[in-house]
Motif scaffolding. Sequence first.
Motif, PDB file in Angstrom:
ATOM      1  N   CYS A  61       0.809  -1.222   0.000  1.00  0.00           N
ATOM      2  CA  CYS A  61       0.000   0.000   0.000  1.00  0.00           C
ATOM      3  C   CYS A  61       0.839   1.267   0.000  1.00  0.00           C
ATOM      4  N   ALA A  62       2.127   1.156  -0.107  1.00  0.00           N
ATOM      5  CA  ALA A  62       3.002   2.326  -0.019  1.00  0.00           C
ATOM      6  C   ALA A  62       2.753   3.319  -1.151  1.00  0.00           C
ATOM      7  N   ASP A  63       2.253   2.840  -2.290  1.00  0.00           N
ATOM      8  CA  ASP A  63       2.038   3.734  -3.428  1.00  0.00           C
ATOM      9  C   ASP A  63       0.611   4.271  -3.509  1.00  0.00           C
ATOM     10  N   THR A 102      -2.681   6.559  -2.470  1.00  0.00           N
ATOM     11  CA  THR A 102      -2.928   7.881  -1.902  1.00  0.00           C
ATOM     12  C   THR A 102      -3.814   7.741  -0.667  1.00  0.00           C
TER      13      THR A 102
END
Length: 65
Positions: free
Chosen positions: A30-32, A34
């Motif tokens: 989920c790091a990318d 928003t």
Amino acid sequence: NAVIKQNVLAVLADGEKRTITDLIKTVPGCADLTNQRMSAIVRQMVDAGQVVRSEDKRKAFFAIA
């Protein structure tokens, strides 16, 4: 989204309350995403009764139901 939801539940399984920003940092894959996208996914989980939302000093926290 199903995989992300499973990962969110796995992270929240420890019983701690987390913000959307915390979830983005700790949930694998989920790091990318928003804040808006992650918020939409978690909102679906709240509506389904899997996650509960609480507020403290106008900041939203999420925990496993």
